[in-house]
Design an enzyme around this catalytic site. Structure first.
Site, short mmCIF file in Angstrom:
data_model
loop_
_atom_site.label_atom_id
_atom_site.label_comp_id
_atom_site.label_asym_id
_atom_site.label_seq_id
_atom_site.Cartn_x
_atom_site.Cartn_y
_atom_site.Cartn_z
N PRO A 16 49.53 9.17 69.45
CA PRO A 16 50.43 9.99 70.27
C PRO A 16 51.22 9.22 71.33
CG PRO A 16 48.18 10.26 71.01
CD PRO A 16 48.12 9.37 69.80
N ASP A 39 60.01 5.19 64.14
CA ASP A 39 60.69 6.31 64.77
C ASP A 39 60.73 6.11 66.28
OD1 ASP A 39 61.00 7.73 62.42
OD2 ASP A 39 59.04 8.68 62.59
N LYS A 61 66.18 8.87 66.66
CA LYS A 61 67.37 9.37 67.35
C LYS A 61 67.73 8.47 68.52
CE LYS A 61 66.92 14.20 66.55
NZ LYS A 61 66.33 15.41 66.98
N GLY A 92 54.96 8.46 64.74
CA GLY A 92 54.16 8.97 65.86
C GLY A 92 53.04 9.87 65.35
N GLY A 93 51.89 9.83 66.01
CA GLY A 93 50.78 10.71 65.65
C GLY A 93 50.25 10.40 64.27
N ASP A 94 50.14 11.43 63.45
CA ASP A 94 49.69 11.29 62.07
C ASP A 94 50.88 11.51 61.14
OD1 ASP A 94 47.09 11.45 60.18
OD2 ASP A 94 48.66 12.79 59.43
N MET A 173 57.15 20.58 69.01
CA MET A 173 58.60 20.61 69.17
C MET A 173 59.05 21.85 69.93
SD MET A 173 59.71 18.89 65.57
CE MET A 173 58.27 19.25 64.57
N GLY A 202 52.21 13.38 76.45
CA GLY A 202 50.75 13.26 76.55
C GLY A 202 50.26 11.88 76.15
N1 SAH Z 1 53.23 13.38 63.53
C1 SAH Z 1 53.16 13.73 64.94
C2 SAH Z 1 54.06 14.92 65.27
C3 SAH Z 1 55.53 14.66 64.99
S1 SAH Z 1 56.56 16.00 65.41
C4 SAH Z 1 51.71 13.94 65.35
O1 SAH Z 1 50.82 13.99 64.50
O2 SAH Z 1 51.45 14.02 66.55
C5 SAH Z 1 57.04 15.60 67.05
C6 SAH Z 1 56.42 16.59 68.03
O3 SAH Z 1 55.05 16.25 68.24
C7 SAH Z 1 57.04 16.57 69.39
O4 SAH Z 1 58.20 17.39 69.47
C8 SAH Z 1 55.92 17.14 70.23
O5 SAH Z 1 55.83 18.55 70.10
C9 SAH Z 1 54.69 16.55 69.57
N2 SAH Z 1 54.26 15.30 70.22
C10 SAH Z 1 54.09 14.10 69.65
N3 SAH Z 1 53.65 13.18 70.53
C11 SAH Z 1 53.52 13.84 71.70
C12 SAH Z 1 53.10 13.45 73.01
N4 SAH Z 1 52.70 12.21 73.28
N5 SAH Z 1 53.09 14.39 73.99
C13 SAH Z 1 53.49 15.66 73.74
N6 SAH Z 1 53.88 16.09 72.52
C14 SAH Z 1 53.90 15.19 71.52
#
Ligand code: SAH
Length: 267
Positions: A16, A39, A61, A92-94, A173, A202
């Site tokens: 994240p 990204d 973007k 980002g994230g998963d 989002m 976060g």
């Molecule tokens: N694949 C990612 C999500 C991608 S969509 C995952 O698993 O986390 C992008 C959305 O994820 C953002 O608009 C927001 O809603 C959320 N997001 C991702 N990282 C975040 C962060 N550090 N803090 C808050 N929201 C986050």
């Protein structure tokens, strides 16, 4: 990982934000990759794992502008792999949680490119946790519903009745649509007094949290000028924040230098 002569693509989750939440496997793959395609929302310290001479390509973007088209990303990944390169597609994230990882996997599958998915720590649980919100808690919530506030053209409106009934609701989002979202949830029967929180960035150094009842969360977030990325959490579990004060006060990894990636690599 042994260097393959034939190109391949790893769809890798970067977590994240906090570089300490990168998986060991992701770090190892980054250190081996010839090409890294990433990204927005990737911490600079994460990219420091890449080899000095790796190609680092950004496809997110630019300052609210247009992102690179999804099909062009597919073409890029396939072309790099066909050149025999080991490609890390960093998300980002998963990769499979609202990350379009599935679309990229389908494109690679269709093109006959070897690929693998390396899961990452999704913001789903990590971002609420960074704001001192356990997304499940015995006696308060035994299930979590997660959804996106953003719909692509033609996908139809979210099922607000369903979302309003969630024990814990985590909305991705949500940033630009808090007003409509909160309103739609309340119109669908969610109590205006339901605890809610918006967590911006976060686990990043600049994380911010706004907490308010559902009826006023949008206004409060607007007042605080909450931007992107942001996650909306709705449900009784949000009220635990006030009891988890040491967690809520813990700013972010910035205050725990030992948890950060050493600058410039492994020394
Ligand atoms: N694949 C990612 C999500 C991608 S969509 C995952 O698993 O986390 C992008 C959305 O994820 C953002 O608009 C927001 O809603 C959320 N997001 C991702 N990282 C975040 C962060 N550090 N803090 C808050 N929201 C986050």
């Amino acid at each position: 990982m042994s260097r393959r002569t034939k190109g391949c693509v790893y769809l890798v989750g970067a977590g994240p934000g906090d570089p300490g939440l990168l998986t060991l496997r992701a770090a190892r793959l980054l250190a081996e990759a010839d090409t890294v395609v990433h990204d927005r929302l990737i911490h600079p310290a994460v990219l420091e794992h890449a080899r000095p001479h790796a190609r680092i390509l950004y496809v997110g973007k630019e300052g609210g502008g247009e992102s690179v088209r999804q099909e062009d990303i597919h073409t890029l990944l396939i072309a790099q792999a066909r050149l025999g390169r080991t490609v890390v597609r960093l998300k980002g994230g998963d990769p499979f949680v609202f990350g379009r990882g599935g679309e990229e996997a389908l494109a690679l599958e269709a093109a006959g490119i070897p690929y693998e998915v390396v899961p990452g720590v999704s913001s789903l649980a990590a971002v609420p946790a960074a704001a001192a919100i356990p997304i499940t808690h015995r006696g308060l919530s035994g299930s979590v519903t997660f959804a996106t506030a953003h719909r692509t053209e033609g996908a139809g409106a979210p099922d607000w009745q369903h979302l309003a009934r969630a024990e814990t609701l985590v909305l991705f989002m949500a940033g630009g649509r808090l007003e409509e979202t909160a309103h739609a949830l309340m119109s669908a029967g969610r109590a205006p007094t339901t605890p809610a929180a918006v967590v911006e960035a976060g686990t990043w150094e600049h994380q911010r949290v706004v907490e308010a009842p559902l009826s006023s969360i949008a206004g409060q977030a607007r007042e605080a000028d909450v931007g992107s990325p942001a996650l909306l959490v709705v449900g009784a579990v949000v009220s635990l924040r006030s009891q988890l004060r040491s967690l809520a006060m813990r700013p972010t990894a910035a205050d725990f230098p030992l948890l950060q990636v050493a600058e410039g690599g492994h020394e």
